[in-house]
Design an enzyme around this catalytic site. Structure first.
Site, PDB file in Angstrom:
ATOM      1  CG  ASP A 122      -1.880   1.119   1.278  1.00 45.95           C
ATOM      2  OD1 ASP A 122      -2.847   1.047   0.496  1.00 45.95           O
ATOM      3  OD2 ASP A 122      -1.700   2.082   2.041  1.00 45.95           O
ATOM      4  CD  GLU A 168      15.053 -15.794   3.155  1.00 44.52           C
ATOM      5  OE1 GLU A 168      14.439 -16.454   4.020  1.00 44.52           O
ATOM      6  OE2 GLU A 168      15.678 -14.746   3.404  1.00 44.52           O
TER       7      GLU A 168
HETATM    8  C1  NOJ Z   1      -4.415   3.111  -0.743  1.00 44.20           C
HETATM    9  C2  NOJ Z   1      -5.563   2.193  -0.490  1.00 44.20           C
HETATM   10  O1  NOJ Z   1      -5.913   1.544  -1.692  1.00 44.20           O
HETATM   11  C3  NOJ Z   1      -6.688   3.048   0.056  1.00 44.20           C
HETATM   12  O2  NOJ Z   1      -7.895   2.340   0.138  1.00 44.20           O
HETATM   13  C4  NOJ Z   1      -6.262   3.592   1.395  1.00 44.20           C
HETATM   14  O3  NOJ Z   1      -7.240   4.465   1.873  1.00 44.20           O
HETATM   15  C5  NOJ Z   1      -4.928   4.346   1.295  1.00 44.20           C
HETATM   16  N1  NOJ Z   1      -3.954   3.662   0.500  1.00 44.20           N
HETATM   17  C6  NOJ Z   1      -4.336   4.554   2.663  1.00 44.20           C
HETATM   18  O4  NOJ Z   1      -3.879   3.343   3.187  1.00 44.20           O
END
Ligand code: NOJ
Length: 535
Positions: free
Chosen positions: A210, A252
């Protein structure tokens, strides 16, 4: 149930995989309490096998107060009780694998929940403590420290700093409930390396990262000056070192990464995909592109050109849990996607959008690389206008109520047309309201209709899996009238998409594999229709 798909044993499976994104809260509700869960997913594994995907990516399923739909993680090693248990996740990963489906989990390294024990300890420990060094705590500016330490804009409109009772401020690029971690601290790196191992040990095949380009911050936390490079918190050079160390861990376990990297600069984007960094990253330039042949062709060419020097495969995405659903976006006057222009009540022609989305499905599935499908895309679900009093997404609240937020693409799936709430949520009803016509989209109904969106996806995925010319490999553009995309792939696969108002004659071919809609009376491809041919 269809026979399980053979699990691709080659380590390069991810180079042309079709990966299905599950938003667990809204996918399938096993215990009927209105929230999707892992038992619901386990019951639907045969559906995914029949659909023909290779892997499943779960958006965060960890313990979370769900302030940002699970992207506020309080504990990475425990499944949120609303979804199930760790034991159940392990069973799910193993069962999926038996059926030929690999699992990808979502890691959110930029921030944690404010309920995470690290942050709670940092609050309790006070200014100057080692606990606070894991985050970005600072005194404020102004005479009494009453002003935030810098002027960084939030990824979700509003401020990026919150002041705590003892007067210090902490940084959060998203909501105040998502404090940013300090990636210059070795304990933060160590912890994430252990989290990766934890999930790889449990048999996951990959990790989605993310906000992958946001982790590292300029240590001086300087004010943001538009147009001045480098940006103080986007795409800092230090990130590459982090991902190199992650890659050694992935090696790994033969694990793979897909990064959420929103970067307009193609060369900077490709750096994350060098052979010793991330395997793949989402292709947002394609996702945001309007339904326009010139724009799409340019996005495809740019994507392939930027990936080529680093040897990474492209990914193709039409929608996800953050953006407007495809049939809705393509049915609007503005067919591109931009967070800034989202609004309530935008006029939409769903018939038009659906025709285009069907054509776009064949386009993306014929392009070189891997494809991500977002749950419900295969049912042609539209974006739902959620009543204001039921909206949950912080993007809505932080915009002062002008942005409808992202709940409209997160409405629980309709499984069974004749059951209450289409088979999601028992008496409790689903956590977000389903619109009245949701049964029309139900999976069981579409499974019986030869021309349905589900039937199209099933057929396309089956052809893609068994036929030559799909996935990784070259793409050759062929001459075509204006507004028509025409390319060939190895083994004689031809894809033609007509975005112009003029029907177009099919090129010479041996077989017509699949079209997204009917041809006209003269056998030509009408507007907003795509076809796959075998030369
Ligand atoms: C991207 C994620 O896809 C989204 O849903 C989220 O709100 C933000 N990152 C923050 O983690």
């Amino acid at each position: 149930m269809a026979a399980p798909l053979p699990l691709r044993s080659d380590d390069d499976w991810w180079r042309d995989a079709v990966i299905y994104q599950i938003y667990p809260r809204s996918f399938a509700d096993g215990n009927g309490d209105g929230t999707g869960d892992l038992s619901g997913v386990r019951a639907k594994l045969p559906y995914l096998v029949e659909l023909g995907v290779d892997a499943v990516w779960f958006t965060p399923w960890y313990v979370s107060p769900l302030v940002d739909g699970g992207y506020d993680v309080a504990d990475y090693r425990t499944i949120d009780p609303a979804f199930g248990t760790l034991g159940e996740a392990e069973k799910l990963i193993a069962e999926a694998r038996e059926l030929g489906l690999r699992t990808i989990v979502d890691i959110v390294p930029n921030h944690v929940s404010d309920q995470h024990h690290w942050f709670q300890a940092a609050l309790a420990a006070g200014p100057g403590s080692p606990e606070r060094e894991l985050f970005h705590f600072r005194p404020g500016r102004g005479v009494d420290g009453e002003l935030p330490p810098n002027d960084w804009p939030s990824e979700f409109s509003g401020n990026t700093w919150t002041r705590v009772a003892d007067g210090e401020w902490y940084l959060h690029l998203f909501t105040p409930e998502q404090p940013d971690l300090n990636w210059a601290h070795p304990a933060v790196r160590r912890e994430h390396e252990e989290i990766l191992r934890f999930w790889f040990e449990r048999g996951v095949a990959g990790v989605r990262i993310d906000s992958a380009a946001l982790l590292a911050k300029d240590p001086g936390l300087p004010d943001f000056v538009k147009g001045v490079d480098p940006h103080p918190y986007v795409d800092q050079d230090e990130l590459h070192d982090i991902y190199r160390s992650w890659r050694t861990i992935a090696r790994e376990y033969a694990g793979v990464f897909v990064g959420e990297v929103w970067l307009p600069d193609a060369e900077r984007f490709a750096r994350y995909l060098r052979p010793d960094e991330l395997h793949t990253a989402f292709n947002f330039n394609f996702l945001t592109c309007p339904w326009d042949s010139t724009c799409l062709q340019r996005a495809i060419d740019d994507t392939l050109a930027e990936h080529e020097p680093v040897g990474a495969p492209a990914t193709w995405v039409l929608c996800n849990h953050d953006v407007t659903r495809t049939v809705t976006r393509y049915g609007r006057e503005d067919t591109g996607f931009d967070f800034a222009t989202k609004a309530f009540g935008t006029p939409t022609d769903l018939g038009l959008g659906t025709r285009r989305a069907r054509a776009a499905a064949l386009l993306t599935l014929a392009l070189p690389g891997s494809v991500y499908l977002y749950q419900g895309e295969e049912l042609g679900l539209p974006e739902v206008d959620i009543p204001r009093d039921r909206v949950q997404d912080p993007m809505h609240f932080r915009s002062g109520g002008t942005d409808p937020g992202r709940d409209g693409c997160r409405v629980p799936l309709p499984w069974a047309a004749d059951e209450p709430h289409c088979g999601f949520g028992g008496d409790a009803g689903p956590w977000l309201p389903q619109p009245l016509d949701w049964a029309d989209y139900a999976a069981d109904r579409q499974a019986r209709e030869p021309g349905s969106m589900l039937a199209l996806y099933r057929e396309a995925l089956s052809l893609r899996r068994s036929g030559a010319g799909f996935g990784d490999g070259p793409l050759t553009w062929k001459p075509a009238p204006e507004g028509v995309l025409h390319f060939s792939r190895p083994g004689g696969l031809i894809c033609l998409v007509n975005l112009s108002a003029t029907p177009v004659a099919l090129p010479g071919h041996r077989a017509r594999l699949l079209s997204s809609g009917p041809l006209d009376g003269e056998g030509r491809l009408p507007q907003d229709t795509a076809v796959w041919l075998r030369a």
